[in-house]
Design a protein around this motif. Structure first.
Motif, PDB file in Angstrom:
ATOM      1  N   PHE A 626      37.362  36.185  51.740  1.00  0.00           N
ATOM      2  CA  PHE A 626      37.952  35.129  50.903  1.00  0.00           C
ATOM      3  C   PHE A 626      39.459  35.317  50.764  1.00  0.00           C
ATOM      4  CE2 PHE A 626      33.559  35.669  49.543  1.00  0.00           C
ATOM      5  CZ  PHE A 626      33.081  34.372  49.723  1.00  0.00           C
ATOM      6  N   ALA A 627      40.146  34.187  50.650  1.00  0.00           N
ATOM      7  CA  ALA A 627      41.610  34.223  50.581  1.00  0.00           C
ATOM      8  C   ALA A 627      42.077  34.911  49.305  1.00  0.00           C
ATOM      9  CB  ALA A 627      42.150  32.794  50.630  1.00  0.00           C
ATOM     10  N   GLN A 628      41.371  34.677  48.208  1.00  0.00           N
ATOM     11  CA  GLN A 628      41.793  35.289  46.943  1.00  0.00           C
ATOM     12  C   GLN A 628      40.607  35.994  46.300  1.00  0.00           C
ATOM     13  OE1 GLN A 628      43.645  32.606  44.135  1.00  0.00           O
ATOM     14  NE2 GLN A 628      44.193  34.276  42.738  1.00  0.00           N
ATOM     15  N   VAL A 629      40.782  37.257  46.020  1.00  0.00           N
ATOM     16  CA  VAL A 629      39.732  38.032  45.350  1.00  0.00           C
ATOM     17  C   VAL A 629      40.356  38.711  44.135  1.00  0.00           C
ATOM     18  CG1 VAL A 629      38.115  39.972  45.541  1.00  0.00           C
ATOM     19  CG2 VAL A 629      38.478  38.441  47.500  1.00  0.00           C
ATOM     20  N   GLU A 630      39.751  38.508  42.993  1.00  0.00           N
ATOM     21  CA  GLU A 630      40.222  39.149  41.761  1.00  0.00           C
ATOM     22  C   GLU A 630      39.109  40.071  41.271  1.00  0.00           C
ATOM     23  OE1 GLU A 630      43.167  38.668  40.354  1.00  0.00           O
ATOM     24  OE2 GLU A 630      43.876  36.932  41.519  1.00  0.00           O
ATOM     25  N   VAL A 631      39.451  41.288  40.903  1.00  0.00           N
ATOM     26  CA  VAL A 631      38.460  42.229  40.369  1.00  0.00           C
ATOM     27  C   VAL A 631      38.801  42.451  38.899  1.00  0.00           C
ATOM     28  CG1 VAL A 631      37.345  44.475  40.667  1.00  0.00           C
ATOM     29  CG2 VAL A 631      38.394  43.327  42.629  1.00  0.00           C
ATOM     30  N   VAL A 632      37.811  42.279  38.040  1.00  0.00           N
ATOM     31  CA  VAL A 632      38.103  42.296  36.594  1.00  0.00           C
ATOM     32  C   VAL A 632      37.086  43.126  35.821  1.00  0.00           C
ATOM     33  CG1 VAL A 632      39.262  40.049  36.587  1.00  0.00           C
ATOM     34  CG2 VAL A 632      36.788  40.142  36.265  1.00  0.00           C
ATOM     35  N   GLY A 633      37.491  43.532  34.630  1.00  0.00           N
ATOM     36  CA  GLY A 633      36.588  44.182  33.676  1.00  0.00           C
ATOM     37  C   GLY A 633      36.126  45.544  34.149  1.00  0.00           C
ATOM     38  N   ASP A 634      34.875  45.862  33.828  1.00  0.00           N
ATOM     39  CA  ASP A 634      34.341  47.183  34.150  1.00  0.00           C
ATOM     40  C   ASP A 634      34.237  47.419  35.648  1.00  0.00           C
ATOM     41  OD1 ASP A 634      34.152  47.693  31.484  1.00  0.00           O
ATOM     42  OD2 ASP A 634      32.022  48.207  31.479  1.00  0.00           O
ATOM     43  N   SER A 635      34.307  46.348  36.458  1.00  0.00           N
ATOM     44  CA  SER A 635      34.288  46.560  37.914  1.00  0.00           C
ATOM     45  C   SER A 635      35.531  47.314  38.358  1.00  0.00           C
ATOM     46  CB  SER A 635      34.274  45.240  38.678  1.00  0.00           C
ATOM     47  OG  SER A 635      33.469  44.317  38.076  1.00  0.00           O
ATOM     48  N   VAL A 636      36.589  47.239  37.550  1.00  0.00           N
ATOM     49  CA  VAL A 636      37.805  48.001  37.864  1.00  0.00           C
ATOM     50  C   VAL A 636      37.617  49.434  37.370  1.00  0.00           C
ATOM     51  CG1 VAL A 636      40.291  48.163  37.470  1.00  0.00           C
ATOM     52  CG2 VAL A 636      39.188  45.913  37.594  1.00  0.00           C
ATOM     53  N   ALA A 637      37.224  49.562  36.125  1.00  0.00           N
ATOM     54  CA  ALA A 637      36.897  50.854  35.497  1.00  0.00           C
ATOM     55  C   ALA A 637      36.226  50.515  34.178  1.00  0.00           C
ATOM     56  CB  ALA A 637      38.157  51.683  35.256  1.00  0.00           C
ATOM     57  N   PRO A 638      35.231  51.292  33.767  1.00  0.00           N
ATOM     58  CA  PRO A 638      34.539  50.953  32.520  1.00  0.00           C
ATOM     59  C   PRO A 638      35.487  51.045  31.327  1.00  0.00           C
ATOM     60  CG  PRO A 638      33.318  52.587  33.781  1.00  0.00           C
ATOM     61  CD  PRO A 638      34.671  52.469  34.415  1.00  0.00           C
ATOM     62  N   ARG A 639      35.646  49.927  30.638  1.00  0.00           N
ATOM     63  CA  ARG A 639      36.523  49.914  29.455  1.00  0.00           C
ATOM     64  C   ARG A 639      35.887  49.044  28.377  1.00  0.00           C
ATOM     65  NH1 ARG A 639      41.105  47.746  32.746  1.00  0.00           N
ATOM     66  NH2 ARG A 639      39.243  47.121  33.875  1.00  0.00           N
ATOM     67  N   THR A 640      36.717  48.335  27.622  1.00  0.00           N
ATOM     68  CA  THR A 640      36.182  47.630  26.452  1.00  0.00           C
ATOM     69  C   THR A 640      35.930  46.150  26.747  1.00  0.00           C
ATOM     70  OG1 THR A 640      38.392  47.049  25.713  1.00  0.00           O
ATOM     71  CG2 THR A 640      37.511  49.147  24.930  1.00  0.00           C
ATOM     72  N   VAL A 641      35.190  45.515  25.848  1.00  0.00           N
ATOM     73  CA  VAL A 641      34.953  44.069  25.961  1.00  0.00           C
ATOM     74  C   VAL A 641      36.282  43.325  25.859  1.00  0.00           C
ATOM     75  CG1 VAL A 641      33.874  42.076  24.835  1.00  0.00           C
ATOM     76  CG2 VAL A 641      32.625  44.244  25.017  1.00  0.00           C
ATOM     77  N   GLN A 642      37.144  43.785  24.956  1.00  0.00           N
ATOM     78  CA  GLN A 642      38.433  43.104  24.785  1.00  0.00           C
ATOM     79  C   GLN A 642      39.224  43.110  26.092  1.00  0.00           C
ATOM     80  OE1 GLN A 642      41.688  45.324  23.839  1.00  0.00           O
ATOM     81  NE2 GLN A 642      42.601  43.540  24.807  1.00  0.00           N
ATOM     82  N   ILE A 643      39.257  44.244  26.765  1.00  0.00           N
ATOM     83  CA  ILE A 643      40.006  44.311  28.030  1.00  0.00           C
ATOM     84  C   ILE A 643      39.308  43.457  29.082  1.00  0.00           C
ATOM     85  CG2 ILE A 643      40.717  45.859  29.898  1.00  0.00           C
ATOM     86  CD1 ILE A 643      41.125  48.025  27.733  1.00  0.00           C
ATOM     87  N   ALA A 644      37.986  43.482  29.068  1.00  0.00           N
ATOM     88  CA  ALA A 644      37.238  42.695  30.056  1.00  0.00           C
ATOM     89  C   ALA A 644      37.541  41.203  29.904  1.00  0.00           C
ATOM     90  CB  ALA A 644      35.742  42.955  29.896  1.00  0.00           C
ATOM     91  N   THR A 645      37.499  40.701  28.672  1.00  0.00           N
ATOM     92  CA  THR A 645      37.732  39.258  28.503  1.00  0.00           C
ATOM     93  C   THR A 645      39.190  38.915  28.819  1.00  0.00           C
ATOM     94  OG1 THR A 645      38.028  39.591  26.113  1.00  0.00           O
ATOM     95  CG2 THR A 645      35.855  38.860  26.857  1.00  0.00           C
ATOM     96  N   ALA A 646      40.103  39.814  28.472  1.00  0.00           N
ATOM     97  CA  ALA A 646      41.520  39.545  28.779  1.00  0.00           C
ATOM     98  C   ALA A 646      41.728  39.504  30.291  1.00  0.00           C
ATOM     99  CB  ALA A 646      42.404  40.617  28.147  1.00  0.00           C
ATOM    100  N   GLU A 647      41.116  40.445  31.001  1.00  0.00           N
ATOM    101  CA  GLU A 647      41.285  40.445  32.460  1.00  0.00           C
ATOM    102  C   GLU A 647      40.607  39.234  33.093  1.00  0.00           C
ATOM    103  OE1 GLU A 647      41.855  45.223  33.284  1.00  0.00           O
ATOM    104  OE2 GLU A 647      40.066  44.225  34.057  1.00  0.00           O
ATOM    105  N   GLY A 648      39.471  38.835  32.540  1.00  0.00           N
ATOM    106  CA  GLY A 648      38.795  37.641  33.051  1.00  0.00           C
ATOM    107  C   GLY A 648      39.688  36.419  32.905  1.00  0.00           C
ATOM    108  N   ALA A 649      40.314  36.292  31.731  1.00  0.00           N
ATOM    109  CA  ALA A 649      41.196  35.140  31.489  1.00  0.00           C
ATOM    110  C   ALA A 649      42.381  35.169  32.446  1.00  0.00           C
ATOM    111  CB  ALA A 649      41.682  35.170  30.043  1.00  0.00           C
TER     112      ALA A 649
END
Ligand SMILES: Cc1cc2nc3c(=O)[nH]c(=O)nc-3n(C[C@H](O)[C@H](O)[C@H](O)COP(=O)(O)O)c2cc1C
Ligand code: SF4
Length: 656
Positions: A626-649
């Motif tokens: 795929f031309a654009q791939v974004e990796v977010v949340g715990d798939s990057v490293a296990p962290r918090t829900v707050q960081i996960a939702t911020a990275e998703g946004a």
């Protein structure tokens, strides 16, 4: 619909001003201020909440004297030259949305540590707070006169700015409150002893503020409805004090909360986290309201406009604070008016916001990535060239990514391996202290349905399956999973079964256990979540951790309640120990400092919590396709829900 909220949506006259509705955002420091000034980010934060319809807002604790918050680098600092300029721009921005805005004058007495800048603490008496344990110096009469004048000087700057008034913070053991309370005021002069003497400072401060701002601006005071501290003031005492404050005539309202920061428990529980009851301080305000003639406000876990309406309808208060409610969703009033109250993003009481504030950092929210980042998000516009976006994984990061990408106009499909959305968050919400967090998953489910985003459940994608997905961009949100249990010496023949906290939360382990030992090396909340579930089910529980205290990483506002819950259910704490092995019916331990061996007898379950590991088996395949791939949340490293939702946004905003 407004008709469903007749009390909440009705205007309220406070002093010479009329507030458009009964919805209050009480004082809080978003952590955006710059060297004590209102900068564009701070202004945008509050303007956004006025735009969303909040009736009355105010700053958090603002410094007005060098022994208080001034020069602390926290909040607005009225001692800074030119501070009224930024506040003036704030006034314009809030007034443009028909909002009303006050500045809260706060002096934290002996409850905030300024020793980093070498500053002595001033207090009515040399009494240290149970939390800080820093002895303040007793204020002289000259000090008192200086502070009374400083209240007036600070208030004069508020008047210059064009804002609408001043709140004196007298709750949480802050300055006038510290004089009220026998727990912090042991003076023998005319500022101590009788209730009238203990109220004297507050009346002088209020008169000083009133003289500075004149009759047109609002002047109020925030007070504890009950200090909830041994040796402190109870609700009846505070009603007596409130009556004196009200009848003196300088104040237009009283804003009731509870607790004092002098107390090691109430320091944390005055901003109660879930699962504290909603609206818990309303009965305190109701009692105060019977004793005074000025309007009474109340705050404390009112997150739902329906409850706010009931508090007003029952006559417990005249205005209701929904402060964290507005951090989670600034559009509460707008949604109520539009008949869409059911779409309000709920404040789930996770207290990420407060934890950030206590650490002196900008506010962040569990699941509102825009909170305290309003300026950045204000620039977002619907895309002109919508993309096909595949979101893989429906935990918090994937859900927020999908919701936001759809809101920006992209064509989104969500793929989820399991039969339900929510990922680790849904699992975690099976524990008593995280049950309310499950509302976040429900909200995302509803919002994705409203946006007509297809969610393909029970769809596990292997790398080759990506060939079948037609997408311009992929957001990988495959999350993390718990580490499996360790191989421990002596396991075989011990009669002790082993499980992860996730097994307990999924109820695949723990039923029938008599004595569970939690080996909590992973910290944070997960190991303790298993302890909660097991203790609630009546299982004997022992928590072992190498940390100096059980729950060392759990933030203070959650920890006090969590300790109470666990200790009341007989949970035993074994800090400073680590699990070394198993023997027949025994968990073997070692003290991490002395090396001494220990044991826990009659155990039949060991819950082994060491942390999560990333699930990222699709990343290479996705990048190849795929031309654009974004990796977010715990798939990057296990962290918090707050960081996960911020990275998703943020990932959704980068698409295109
Ligand atoms: C990030 C944050 C900072 C706060 N700072 C202050 C403050 O400076 N002054 C104050 O009176 N209360 C402060 N509070 C407490 C709130 O005013 C309020 O009492 C608390 O959030 C409970 O109300 P709620 O349940 O409606 O959120 C703060 C709250 C938050 C969330
Ligand atoms: S972080 Fe939690 S408590 Fe704070 S506003 Fe967000 S949902 Fe509410």
């Amino acid at each position: 619909m407004v008709a469903d909220f007749p009390h909440l949506m009705s205007p309220l006259k406070i002093g010479a001003r009329t507030i458009r509705n009964r919805v209050l955002v009480t004082g809080h420091i978003p952590g955006l201020e710059e060297a004590g000034h209102a900068n564009p980010a701070f202004i945008a934060y509050h303007a956004r909440r006025s735009q969303g319809g909040a009736g009355l807002q105010m700053t958090g604790t603002s410094g007005f004297h060098h022994t208080g918050h001034a020069n602390s680098g926290r909040g607005i600092d009225l001692t800074q030259p030119g501070v009224e300029d930024g506040l003036g721009r704030l006034a314009d921005a809030v007034h443009a949305h028909d909002g009303t805005f006050l500045v809260q004058l706060g002096h934290s007495v002996a409850t905030v540590d300024y020793s980093d800048i070498g500053r002595p603490l001033w207090a009515p008496s040399p009494v240290a707070s149970q939390v800080l344990k820093i002895m303040p110096r007793q204020m002289t009469r000259a000090d008192i006169a200086e502070l009374v004048a400083a209240y007036g000087a600070g208030a004069a700057k508020v008047r210059l700015s064009g804002l609408d008034g001043v709140e004196i913070l007298g709750a949480f053991g802050y300055l006038p409150g510290a004089f009220f309370s026998p727990a912090s005021n042991q003076r023998r002069d005319d500022y101590g002893g009788s209730i009238r003497n203990r109220v004297r400072f507050a009346l002088e401060a209020a008169a000083s503020v009133r003289a500075a701002v004149g009759p047109d601006l609002i002047v109020g005071m925030r007070i504890a409805g009950d200090e909830k501290m041994a040796g402190g003031l109870d609700n009846d005492d505070m009603a007596e004090i409130a009556a004196l404050l009200s009848e003196a005539g300088s104040l237009d309202y009283l804003n009731v909360v509870a607790g004092t920061n002098y107390d090691r428990i109430m320091r944390w529980e005055h901003w109660p986290a879930s699962p504290a009851p909603h609206g818990l301080f309303a009965p305190l305000a109701a009692r105060i309201r019977t004793a005074v003639t000025v309007p009474v406000f109340v705050t404390g876990r009112v997150t739902d406009p329906g409850l706010a309406e009931q508090i007003l309808a029952r006559g417990e208060a005249d205005m209701v604070g929904m402060t964290r409610g507005h951090i989670a969703d600034p559009d509460i009033v707008a949604k109520v008016k539009a008949g869409e109250a059911n779409t309000i993003r709920p404040c789930v009481g996770a207290n990420v916001c407060i934890n950030q504030a206590v650490s002196g950092k900008p506010v962040r929210c569990f699941h509102n990535p825009e909170a305290a980042r309003e300026l950045e998000f204000a620039a977002d516009k619907p895309v002109t060239r919508p993309q096909r976006v595949a979101v893989i994984g429906a935990g918090p990061a994937g859900l927020e990514a999908a919701r936001r990408a759809a809101a920006l106009g992209h064509q989104v499909t969500v793929y989820e391996t399991s039969a339900q959305i929510g990922g680790q968050l849904r699992l975690w919400a099976n524990s008593p202290f995280a049950r309310e967090y499950g509302l976040s998953v429900d909200w995302y489910e509803q919002e994705l349905a409203r946006a007509q985003v297809p969610i393909k459940l029970n769809t596990r994608l292997e790398p080759d399956d990506l060939d079948q997905i037609r997408a311009d961009a992929v957001i990988l949100a495959t999350g993390s999973v718990p580490l499996t249990v360790r191989e421990l010496p002596g396991k075989s023949g011990s009669g002790i079964s082993m499980a992860t906290p996730a097994d307990v939360l999924m109820q695949t382990a723990g039923s029938g256990a008599r004595h569970a030992v939690i080996a909590d090396e992973g910290g944070r909340r997960n190991g303790l979540a298993a302890a909660e579930v097991l203790a609630e089910a009546g299982v004997q529980v022992t928590v072992v951790t190498g940390d100096p205290a059980v729950g060392e990483h759990v933030d203070g506002t959650v920890r006090t309640q969590l300790y109470r819950f666990l200790l009341q259910r007989g949970v035993a704490f074994r800090p400073m120990e680590t699990v070394t092995g198993l023997a027949k019916g025994k968990v073997l331990t070692r003290n991490i400092y002395t090396g001494d061996a220990g044991e826990i007898a009659n155990a039949d379950l060991l819950v082994d919590w060491r942390g999560n590991r990333v699930v990222s088996d699709l990343e290479a395949a996705a990048r190849a396709r795929f031309a654009q791939v974004e990796v977010v949340g715990d798939s990057v490293a296990p962290r918090t829900v707050q960081i996960a939702t911020a990275e998703g946004a943020d990932a959704a905003r980068r698409i295109g």
